[in-house]
Write an enzyme that holds these catalytic residues in place. Structure first.
Site, PDB file in Angstrom:
ATOM      1  N   SER A 412       1.063  -1.210   0.042  1.00 37.60           N
ATOM      2  CA  SER A 412      -0.059  -0.100   0.026  1.00 37.60           C
ATOM      3  C   SER A 412       0.811   1.169   0.124  1.00 37.60           C
ATOM      4  O   SER A 412       1.761   1.516  -0.780  1.00 37.60           O
ATOM      5  CB  SER A 412      -0.946  -0.108   1.245  1.00 37.60           C
ATOM      6  OG  SER A 412      -2.074   0.703   0.976  1.00 37.60           O
ATOM      7  N   ASP A 523      -5.743  -3.520  -2.626  1.00 34.49           N
ATOM      8  CA  ASP A 523      -4.771  -3.304  -1.772  1.00 34.49           C
ATOM      9  C   ASP A 523      -4.051  -4.519  -0.798  1.00 34.49           C
ATOM     10  O   ASP A 523      -5.035  -5.694  -0.770  1.00 34.49           O
ATOM     11  CB  ASP A 523      -5.430  -2.240  -0.592  1.00 34.49           C
ATOM     12  CG  ASP A 523      -4.416  -1.766   0.492  1.00 34.49           C
ATOM     13  OD1 ASP A 523      -3.704  -2.319   0.833  1.00 34.49           O
ATOM     14  OD2 ASP A 523      -4.331  -0.461   0.244  1.00 34.49           O
TER      15      ASP A 523
END
Length: 657
Positions: A412, A523
């Site tokens: 991320s 993600d």
């Protein structure tokens, strides 16, 4: 029949190779026994004298290994054990025993390298064993058949102790059994701690120049200098081998001299590392160097044709499967060049790792030496929205402490900041770019797929990362995304850097997912917000620095929070700033925190932080997940929280060398 040293075919019944003097035997098959080493059949007094000296040297090395099993008061037991040892020499690729074979002996590795595999289905590596280690004792202790297949990765010398001699030993000296059991327990404990079998340390490296434009001598000298920081290192080329044998003025290959194997074994046992410089062609010396190597490094001029040369094509045929030494590719670039097009070289080869090297950069050789010897330093950066900007301060603290980074990975927002380290970007430049690119990321859209359209995010990533490929980054890099289609983790180590990062930051419901083929990726925080395990599993890495910006506890609720809420009433409150507001987290905060809950939970359950050499938890819970405009404050928090810890850790590392 073939020679165990040079591989030349030999007439049936031949015991000693007429070319190099090595022991002759066929490839071992199921139930076969490795051929004992012997000098019988050689003519002349010198051959017998050489064998006597060689055997005395082997016995001395074996005695050093076995002495740890006995008390100082038991020299007669050690002598008795040595007398029962049979010498075995395996050529690279030969099988010592197969899974299911009877446990008829234990073996001690005097020189070389063995590999244990589970070949019940696809071949799975269980363990590598180098000089000073033993193999096969488990089957003798349990009185069961072999549980794995063991073969030689390179030319290896073993001491074989029969089952009867082994059992006689432990009956006469019970304390030996306790020590052997303790060694086995320690091996299993280390396996359990890392989730994998321990690997024997690499000791010998063959440097293979691919093409006439490669300055092999300069490369190996610089690598040997860098390796010497980790232990005594010897560089051996064909000239050095001739000199050691007193044949400086001759043109014939020293690999054909029967004394060479003895001399090479002595050098390997007397040095921590040996670097063999191969010839630029497939000569006898090159083949000898390759047979001695734990790890083969092909050195290629990155400006030339990416197709493999003669030596690489030969080895691809010789090593078609997993039964080969580790292989790396060193791509040589002019000083200050920006690597491009590395994928073309990787597509043509089956290698384990690749490195970008400039001959004028000593730090490139230092990094290569650390990675080849398993002393590499890996940096892992966790995700956490705007809190990930604290990584900027950590990068600054790392630079000030002089800590080198040899591999970097993240998830991320950590995946974004890790690109700065992978590009060798100065901390102040990385800070300035973050201020420029993260200031305005919000581009709301009709929330049918996500709250944000993602156009600004993509544009900023394209401006910051361009069309870089992951394999072209100067420092090895990976990032993690979640394959939503197959519900699994994906580690990106090749391909478009921008696309991999965009997938790693795609918070479900906040940013649209990214497609790779037919699969949707989101993600990486859903499955692995702090991928310490990915980094720790790399054999090149000896120390992992992990930076966590995701707190264990977050989003505490007020005691009077209602179980239902009207979005219209919350909007009306925001339009009336003088009115009393009810505390309630935003949808962005809820989605962001929800995306990492499972990852944080499993990391806590598995004590993932224990796998890190240094775990840094940065106190940034008071910043909101979307506070991207507060770059300076968050970065300073990361710097203040890590500076002294990093400095002290590095001082301990340096002192422990």
């Amino acid at each position: 029949m073939q020679c165990s040293q040079c591989g030349r075919a030999q007439p049936e019944g031949t015991e000693v190779c007429g070319g190099c003097g090595g022991a002759v035997h066929g490839t071992l098959e199921h139930g076969a026994q490795a051929a004992p080493v012997g000098g019988e059949g050689r003519s002349g007094a010198y051959a017998a004298d050489a064998d006597a000296k060689q055997r005395a040297f082997w016995h001395a090395q074996l005695a050093t290994q076995l002495s740890g099993l006995f008390d100082a008061s038991e020299p007669e037991a050690l002598a008795q054990l040595e007398a029962q040892v049979e010498w075995i020499r395996l050529r690279g690729g030969e099988v010592l025993f197969r899974r299911g074979d009877p446990g008829d002996a234990a073996y001690f590795v005097v020189s070389g390298r063995l590999r244990a595999v589970d070949d019940s289905d696809a071949e799975r590596i269980l363990n590598d064993m180098g000089a000073g280690e033993s193999v096969g004792e488990m089957a003798l202790l349990s009185d069961e058949r072999r549980s794995a297949t063991v073969y030689a990765l390179r030319d290896s010398l073993l001491g074989r102790l029969s089952a009867s001699a082994f059992h006689d030993l432990i009956e006469r000296h019970p304390r030996v059994l306790r020590r052997i059991t303790a060694l086995l327990v320690d091996r299993l404990r280390r396996m359990d701690a890392r989730g994998e079998q321990p690997r024997a340390a690499l000791r010998t490296f063959a440097i293979v120049p691919a093409g006439a434009s490669v300055r092999a001598e300069l490369f190996t000298r610089q690598l040997a200098d860098a390796l010497s920081a980790h232990g005594a290192t010897l560089r051996v080329d064909v000239r050095r081998a001739r000199q050691a044998l007193g044949r400086e003025g001759e043109d014939t290959s020293p690999a054909l001299d029967p004394r060479l194997v003895q001399w090479l074994n002595q050098q390997e046992l007397g040095h921590r590392f040996v670097v063999y410089e191969a010839d630029p062609n497939l000569s006898d010396w090159t083949q000898c160097a390759l047979r001695q190597a734990d790890h083969v490094v092909f050195v290629v001029d990155a400006r030339t044709d990416p197709r493999p040369g003669e030596i690489e094509r030969h080895l691809a045929q010789q090593w078609p499967g997993p039964r080969s030494p580790r292989r790396s590719l060193a791509l040589l670039w002019p000083d200050n060049a920006v690597p491009r097009g590395s994928g073309a070289f990787l597509d043509e080869r089956r290698i384990d790792s690749h490195y970008h090297i400039s001959m004028g950069r000593a730090e490139d050789f230092a990094r290569l030496a650390r990675c080849l010897t398993g002393h590499g330093i890996g940096l892992v950066l966790g995700g956490g929205g705007a809190r990930g900007l604290a990584h900027l301060g950590v990068l600054r603290a790392l630079a000030e402490a002089g800590i080198p980074i040899d591999w970097v990975g993240g998830t991320s927002s950590g995946a974004i900041l890790a690109t700065a380290a992978a590009r060798r970007m100065a901390p102040d430049v990385a800070h300035a770019q973050c201020k420029e690119y993260f200031a305005a990321l919000r581009d709301p859209t009709l929330p049918l797929v996500a709250l944000l359209a993602g156009r600004r995010v993509r544009a900023n990533l394209e401006r910051g990362l361009g069309d870089l490929a992951i394999e072209d980054l100067p420092i090895p890099y990976f990032c993690v995304s979640t394959n939503l289609s197959h519900a699994g983790q994906v580690v990106h180590e090749r391909g478009s850097l921008m696309r991999a990062v965009r997938a790693s930051i795609s918070l479900p419901g906040v940013l649209p997912p990214v497609s790779f083929g037919d699969d949707l990726h989101v993600d990486g925080g859903l499955v692995n917000n702090l991928p310490i395990d990915v980094m720790a599993a790399k054999p090149e890495i000896g120390a992992v620095i992990a930076v966590d910006v995701s707190p264990d506890v977050e989003m505490r609720a007020p005691t009077d929070l209602e179980v239902d809420v009207s979005g219209w009433s919350l909007l009306w409150q925001r339009l009336r700033p003088w009115a009393r507001r009810r505390a309630f987290p935003s949808i962005m905060s809820l989605l962001t925190r929800s995306s990492v809950v499972a990852s944080v939970y499993w990391a806590r359950e598995r004590r993932t932080a224990d796998a890190a050499s240094l775990y840094l938890s940065i106190p940034v819970a008071d910043f909101r997940l979307l506070d991207f405009e507060r770059v300076d404050e968050i970065a300073q928090r990361g710097y203040a929280a890590s500076r002294e810890t990093l400095r002290a850790w590095w001082e301990r590392q340096q002192a422990g060398r």
